[in-house]
Enzyme design. Structure first.
Site, PDB file in Angstrom:
ATOM      1  N   TYR A 151      -3.689  44.081 -58.085  1.00 57.52           N
ATOM      2  CA  TYR A 151      -3.003  43.639 -56.876  1.00 57.52           C
ATOM      3  C   TYR A 151      -1.522  44.021 -56.900  1.00 57.52           C
ATOM      4  O   TYR A 151      -0.949  44.380 -55.868  1.00 57.52           O
ATOM      5  CB  TYR A 151      -3.160  42.130 -56.700  1.00 57.52           C
ATOM      6  CG  TYR A 151      -4.446  41.729 -56.034  1.00 57.52           C
ATOM      7  CD1 TYR A 151      -4.666  41.967 -54.678  1.00 57.52           C
ATOM      8  CD2 TYR A 151      -5.464  41.110 -56.755  1.00 57.52           C
ATOM      9  CE1 TYR A 151      -5.841  41.595 -54.057  1.00 57.52           C
ATOM     10  CE2 TYR A 151      -6.654  40.738 -56.147  1.00 57.52           C
ATOM     11  CZ  TYR A 151      -6.836  40.983 -54.802  1.00 57.52           C
ATOM     12  OH  TYR A 151      -8.012  40.629 -54.193  1.00 57.52           O
ATOM     13  N   HIS A 158      -5.711  39.750 -50.264  1.00 59.51           N
ATOM     14  CA  HIS A 158      -5.493  38.369 -50.692  1.00 59.51           C
ATOM     15  C   HIS A 158      -6.059  37.381 -49.673  1.00 59.51           C
ATOM     16  O   HIS A 158      -6.633  36.351 -50.053  1.00 59.51           O
ATOM     17  CB  HIS A 158      -3.995  38.107 -50.879  1.00 59.51           C
ATOM     18  CG  HIS A 158      -3.496  38.420 -52.249  1.00 59.51           C
ATOM     19  ND1 HIS A 158      -3.907  37.741 -53.379  1.00 59.51           N
ATOM     20  CD2 HIS A 158      -2.604  39.348 -52.679  1.00 59.51           C
ATOM     21  CE1 HIS A 158      -3.296  38.228 -54.442  1.00 59.51           C
ATOM     22  NE2 HIS A 158      -2.503  39.208 -54.050  1.00 59.51           N
TER      23      HIS A 158
END
Length: 264
Positions: free
Chosen positions: A29, A44
């Site tokens: 991420y 997310h």
């Protein structure tokens, strides 16, 4: 799209905690956010499958000190990453090259190589081995619990999960033709986040059915929680070349295959 990511440690000997998927997820991420913040936010906030998966962290050589929550790695470390979404692959790989110094669980590594891997031409009838264990859950009595390959629901839930991902990827009605035959199984309990545990299964299995449906599992993971580091598999080329696999005990290769000696 599947990639092999090799990293070189700063120290000759380094620790790798058995429960480390969360750190790899953070790396993925972080590097996506570095090059594509919009995509990072979308991943997310999106519920359900993220359509990417990754393996456990592996090392060229290792030692397992007794009673410790980590193993010791030597030489290079490496892991695999796979997705069907070009934008995800581009953002993550570009982010790795843009910031090649990598810190994981307090250990420092440096990106050494990213290699694009070829995809098998055929999937049905192949033997697969997990690179990260397969997680399956179901709700019963208002609670969710982990399902094992000893339960019939395990196979139905994997099939339905594949079909859901197929619809997400292709936008059309999925085929229903899928079966899996377990050759060997080994349970692993992981702490995916502080205080949150998941029982999952390292498997050697054969898959039969629609090639495109099985391919979905190969590319984005079998079972649930793929973006948390579960469900990545590889085609076992050695067994693929054999005329027969032999007995269950002969197939139980987890102690021989150093790549699978992870988890607790």
């Amino acid at each position: 799209m599947r990639f092999l990511i090799k990293v070189k440690p700063e120290e000759r000997k380094f620790r790798v905690p058995y429960n480390h998927q969360y750190f790899l997820q953070g790396l993925i991420y972080n590097r996506i956010k570095l090059t594509n913040p919009r995509l990072s936010t979308f991943l997310h906030e999106t519920k359900g499958p993220k359509l990417f998966t990754y393996s456990l962290f592996m090392t060229e050589r290792r030692e397992h000190p007794k009673g410790l929550p980590y193993f010791l790695g030597y030489r290079r470390g490496f892991f695999y990453f796979s997705t069907c979404i070009p934008e995800i692959a581009e953002a993550f790989i570009t982010g790795l090259f843009r910031e090649p110094e990598i810190t994981l669980w307090g250990e420092k590594f440096y990106l050494e190589e990213v290699k694009t891997l070829k995809e098998p031409k055929k999937f049905s009838g192949s033997t697969f081995i997990t690179l990260s264990p397969i997680a399956v859950t179901m709700e019963k009595g208002g609670k969710r619990y982990d399902v094992s390959p000893l339960e019939e629901e395990f196979y139905a839930l994997i099939r339905e999960n594949l079909k859901d991902k197929y619809v997400m990827i292709k936008g059309e009605k999925p085929p229903d033709d899928f079966e899996m035959e377990i050759i060997a199984a080994k349970p692993k309990r992981f702490e995916v986040k502080p205080g949150i545990y998941q029982m999952a299964w390292h498997l050697v299995f054969r898959a039969y059915g629609d090639d495109e449906l099985i391919r979905v599992g190969y590319v984005v993971g079998f079972g649930e929680k793929n973006s948390l580091g579960f469900g990545m598999v590889k085609v076992d080329e050695q067994r693929k070349r054999r005329k027969n696999i032999g007995s269950f005990q002969e197939s139980m290769s987890f102690n021989e295959n150093r790549e699978l000696e992870t988890g607790t």
